[in-house]
Each structure stands twice: as structure tokens, then as C-alpha cells.
Design a protein around this motif. Structure first.
Motif, PDB file in Angstrom:
ATOM      1  N   THR A  12      12.992  -9.330 -36.099  1.00  0.00           N
ATOM      2  CA  THR A  12      13.809  -8.675 -35.081  1.00  0.00           C
ATOM      3  C   THR A  12      14.986  -7.992 -35.770  1.00  0.00           C
ATOM      4  OG1 THR A  12      13.202 -10.332 -33.433  1.00  0.00           O
ATOM      5  CG2 THR A  12      15.164  -9.009 -32.977  1.00  0.00           C
ATOM      6  N   TYR A  13      15.152  -6.707 -35.485  1.00  0.00           N
ATOM      7  CA  TYR A  13      16.254  -5.910 -36.025  1.00  0.00           C
ATOM      8  C   TYR A  13      16.887  -5.114 -34.892  1.00  0.00           C
ATOM      9  CZ  TYR A  13      14.998  -6.843 -40.867  1.00  0.00           C
ATOM     10  OH  TYR A  13      14.765  -7.465 -42.065  1.00  0.00           O
ATOM     11  N   SER A  14      18.143  -4.782 -35.076  1.00  0.00           N
ATOM     12  CA  SER A  14      18.841  -3.954 -34.093  1.00  0.00           C
ATOM     13  C   SER A  14      18.475  -2.489 -34.284  1.00  0.00           C
ATOM     14  CB  SER A  14      20.349  -4.125 -34.236  1.00  0.00           C
ATOM     15  OG  SER A  14      20.704  -5.457 -33.957  1.00  0.00           O
ATOM     16  N   ALA A  15      18.301  -1.810 -33.163  1.00  0.00           N
ATOM     17  CA  ALA A  15      17.989  -0.382 -33.173  1.00  0.00           C
ATOM     18  C   ALA A  15      19.002   0.344 -32.300  1.00  0.00           C
ATOM     19  CB  ALA A  15      16.579  -0.137 -32.645  1.00  0.00           C
ATOM     20  N   ILE A  16      19.337   1.549 -32.709  1.00  0.00           N
ATOM     21  CA  ILE A  16      20.239   2.387 -31.928  1.00  0.00           C
ATOM     22  C   ILE A  16      19.401   3.398 -31.159  1.00  0.00           C
ATOM     23  CG2 ILE A  16      22.110   4.076 -32.015  1.00  0.00           C
ATOM     24  CD1 ILE A  16      22.993   2.702 -34.657  1.00  0.00           C
ATOM     25  N   PHE A  17      19.535   3.364 -29.844  1.00  0.00           N
ATOM     26  CA  PHE A  17      18.831   4.291 -28.959  1.00  0.00           C
ATOM     27  C   PHE A  17      19.832   5.341 -28.501  1.00  0.00           C
ATOM     28  CE2 PHE A  17      15.917   0.930 -29.101  1.00  0.00           C
ATOM     29  CZ  PHE A  17      14.731   1.276 -28.485  1.00  0.00           C
ATOM     30  N   LYS A  18      19.556   6.585 -28.826  1.00  0.00           N
ATOM     31  CA  LYS A  18      20.404   7.692 -28.382  1.00  0.00           C
ATOM     32  C   LYS A  18      19.608   8.505 -27.375  1.00  0.00           C
ATOM     33  CE  LYS A  18      23.224  11.554 -29.727  1.00  0.00           C
ATOM     34  NZ  LYS A  18      24.232  11.938 -30.674  1.00  0.00           N
ATOM     35  N   LYS A  19      20.127   8.569 -26.148  1.00  0.00           N
ATOM     36  CA  LYS A  19      19.428   9.310 -25.093  1.00  0.00           C
ATOM     37  C   LYS A  19      19.801  10.779 -25.156  1.00  0.00           C
ATOM     38  CE  LYS A  19      18.274   9.336 -20.237  1.00  0.00           C
ATOM     39  NZ  LYS A  19      18.450   8.717 -18.937  1.00  0.00           N
ATOM     40  N   LEU A  20      18.777  11.607 -25.179  1.00  0.00           N
ATOM     41  CA  LEU A  20      18.952  13.052 -25.121  1.00  0.00           C
ATOM     42  C   LEU A  20      18.534  13.507 -23.730  1.00  0.00           C
ATOM     43  CD1 LEU A  20      17.467  13.890 -28.627  1.00  0.00           C
ATOM     44  CD2 LEU A  20      19.854  13.442 -28.031  1.00  0.00           C
ATOM     45  N   GLU A  21      18.380  14.772 -23.538  1.00  0.00           N
ATOM     46  CA  GLU A  21      17.977  15.266 -22.215  1.00  0.00           C
ATOM     47  C   GLU A  21      16.516  14.959 -21.923  1.00  0.00           C
ATOM     48  OE1 GLU A  21      17.217  19.900 -23.192  1.00  0.00           O
ATOM     49  OE2 GLU A  21      19.301  19.243 -23.252  1.00  0.00           O
ATOM     50  N   ASP A  22      16.160  15.045 -20.661  1.00  0.00           N
ATOM     51  CA  ASP A  22      14.790  14.842 -20.178  1.00  0.00           C
ATOM     52  C   ASP A  22      14.221  13.470 -20.512  1.00  0.00           C
ATOM     53  OD1 ASP A  22      14.722  17.421 -19.097  1.00  0.00           O
ATOM     54  OD2 ASP A  22      14.015  18.288 -20.981  1.00  0.00           O
ATOM     55  N   ASP A  23      15.064  12.419 -20.451  1.00  0.00           N
ATOM     56  CA  ASP A  23      14.618  11.041 -20.682  1.00  0.00           C
ATOM     57  C   ASP A  23      13.988  10.857 -22.059  1.00  0.00           C
ATOM     58  OD1 ASP A  23      14.632   8.433 -19.680  1.00  0.00           O
ATOM     59  OD2 ASP A  23      12.560   8.585 -18.980  1.00  0.00           O
ATOM     60  N   PHE A  24      14.499  11.573 -23.033  1.00  0.00           N
ATOM     61  CA  PHE A  24      14.006  11.543 -24.409  1.00  0.00           C
ATOM     62  C   PHE A  24      14.994  10.725 -25.244  1.00  0.00           C
ATOM     63  CE2 PHE A  24      13.472  13.495 -28.630  1.00  0.00           C
ATOM     64  CZ  PHE A  24      12.098  13.381 -28.762  1.00  0.00           C
ATOM     65  N   TYR A  25      14.476   9.829 -26.099  1.00  0.00           N
ATOM     66  CA  TYR A  25      15.312   8.966 -26.925  1.00  0.00           C
ATOM     67  C   TYR A  25      14.991   9.149 -28.405  1.00  0.00           C
ATOM     68  CZ  TYR A  25      16.419   6.406 -22.655  1.00  0.00           C
ATOM     69  OH  TYR A  25      16.845   6.063 -21.400  1.00  0.00           O
ATOM     70  N   VAL A  26      16.025   9.111 -29.222  1.00  0.00           N
ATOM     71  CA  VAL A  26      15.878   9.053 -30.678  1.00  0.00           C
ATOM     72  C   VAL A  26      16.340   7.656 -31.074  1.00  0.00           C
ATOM     73  CG1 VAL A  26      16.661   9.950 -32.889  1.00  0.00           C
ATOM     74  CG2 VAL A  26      16.226  11.515 -31.000  1.00  0.00           C
ATOM     75  N   ILE A  27      15.532   6.972 -31.879  1.00  0.00           N
ATOM     76  CA  ILE A  27      15.806   5.594 -32.251  1.00  0.00           C
ATOM     77  C   ILE A  27      15.938   5.484 -33.765  1.00  0.00           C
ATOM     78  CG2 ILE A  27      14.990   3.205 -32.115  1.00  0.00           C
ATOM     79  CD1 ILE A  27      13.202   5.614 -29.967  1.00  0.00           C
ATOM     80  N   SER A  28      16.985   4.786 -34.208  1.00  0.00           N
ATOM     81  CA  SER A  28      17.175   4.546 -35.638  1.00  0.00           C
ATOM     82  C   SER A  28      17.526   3.082 -35.860  1.00  0.00           C
ATOM     83  CB  SER A  28      18.279   5.451 -36.199  1.00  0.00           C
ATOM     84  OG  SER A  28      19.510   5.186 -35.553  1.00  0.00           O
ATOM     85  N   PHE A  29      17.275   2.617 -37.072  1.00  0.00           N
ATOM     86  CA  PHE A  29      17.548   1.237 -37.460  1.00  0.00           C
ATOM     87  C   PHE A  29      18.595   1.235 -38.563  1.00  0.00           C
ATOM     88  CE2 PHE A  29      13.378   1.106 -35.583  1.00  0.00           C
ATOM     89  CZ  PHE A  29      13.336  -0.102 -34.909  1.00  0.00           C
ATOM     90  N   PRO A  30      19.811   0.758 -38.271  1.00  0.00           N
ATOM     91  CA  PRO A  30      20.879   0.771 -39.272  1.00  0.00           C
ATOM     92  C   PRO A  30      20.538   0.013 -40.559  1.00  0.00           C
ATOM     93  CG  PRO A  30      21.758   0.199 -37.115  1.00  0.00           C
ATOM     94  CD  PRO A  30      20.266   0.241 -36.988  1.00  0.00           C
ATOM     95  N   ASP A  31      19.707  -1.006 -40.469  1.00  0.00           N
ATOM     96  CA  ASP A  31      19.367  -1.814 -41.645  1.00  0.00           C
ATOM     97  C   ASP A  31      18.187  -1.268 -42.447  1.00  0.00           C
ATOM     98  OD1 ASP A  31      21.352  -3.802 -41.121  1.00  0.00           O
ATOM     99  OD2 ASP A  31      20.061  -4.574 -39.534  1.00  0.00           O
ATOM    100  N   LEU A  32      17.550  -0.209 -41.956  1.00  0.00           N
ATOM    101  CA  LEU A  32      16.354   0.327 -42.612  1.00  0.00           C
ATOM    102  C   LEU A  32      16.522   1.822 -42.835  1.00  0.00           C
ATOM    103  CD1 LEU A  32      13.771  -1.520 -40.362  1.00  0.00           C
ATOM    104  CD2 LEU A  32      14.592  -2.220 -42.619  1.00  0.00           C
TER     105      LEU A  32
END
Length: 99
Positions: A12-32
Motif C-alpha cells: 500500500t502506497y499513497s497516491a496523489i489524485f489530481k482532478k482535471l476537467e471532464d471527470d479525468f484524473y492524473v495519478i502519481s506516487f510520491p514514493d515511486l
């Protein structure tokens, strides 16, 4: 199932979900480093995040120490979510490669 080892390697790792327009998300993992994915809608975004996490870690012997979710600072349009992946299952479906 007699004779089978049913243990799984779950991470289990933390992920950052950034919401863009049209219910679109970009996800990144600070530890990876370089572990970035995307998804349309939360359900797809969570699935893509778990798949990305598994693909980045399944072949590693040593895993990076996960940062505590409370210690991750993000912009106001982002949310931090814990994402889990089964590395045992992922290793059965993949060819070994390094990124």
C-alpha cells in the motif's frame, strides 16, 4: 487447495489524485519516481493506480519505504489516497522488465 501456498505480497502506497476537467484524473506516487497514470472517473482512476503500482513494484526485492499519508502535502485541487496492489498476482501476468 492442498499443497499450494496462498500467501500474497500486498503493498500500500499513497497516491496523489489530481482532478482535471471532464471527470479525468492524473495519478502519481510520491514514493515511486515516474509512476504516473490516468483514469476517467474515480473507479477507473483507482484501477489504473493499482495497476501502475503493481507494475512498478512486482519484480523488486527491496521496496521503498512508504511515506505516511499525513506527511504528503498537495495543492488544493488534489487529494491523497492510499492505493493497494497484489504483487504476487501481478508477477504472474507480466514479463520481467525494469523501468
Amino acid at each position: 487447495m492442498e499443497g499450494m501456498n496462498m500467501s500474497h505480497r500486498i503493498v500500500t502506497y499513497s497516491a496523489i489524485f489530481k482532478k482535471l476537467e471532464d471527470d479525468f484524473y492524473v495519478i502519481s506516487f510520491p514514493d515511486l519516481k515516474g509512476a504516473i497514470t490516468e483514469g476517467r472517473g474515480l473507479k477507473d482512476a483507482m484501477k489504473m493506480a493499482a495497476t501502475t503500482l503493481a507494475s512498478r513494484l512486482y519484480s523488486r526485492r527491496e521496496l521503498p519505504e512508504p511515506t505516511n499519508i499525513k506527511d504528503i502535502k498537495v495543492e488544493k485541487d488534489c487529494v491523497v489516497v492510499n492505493v493497494s496492489a497484489d504483487l504476487t498476482e501481478a508477477s504472474q501476468d507480466r514479463i520481467d522488465y525494469q523501468i
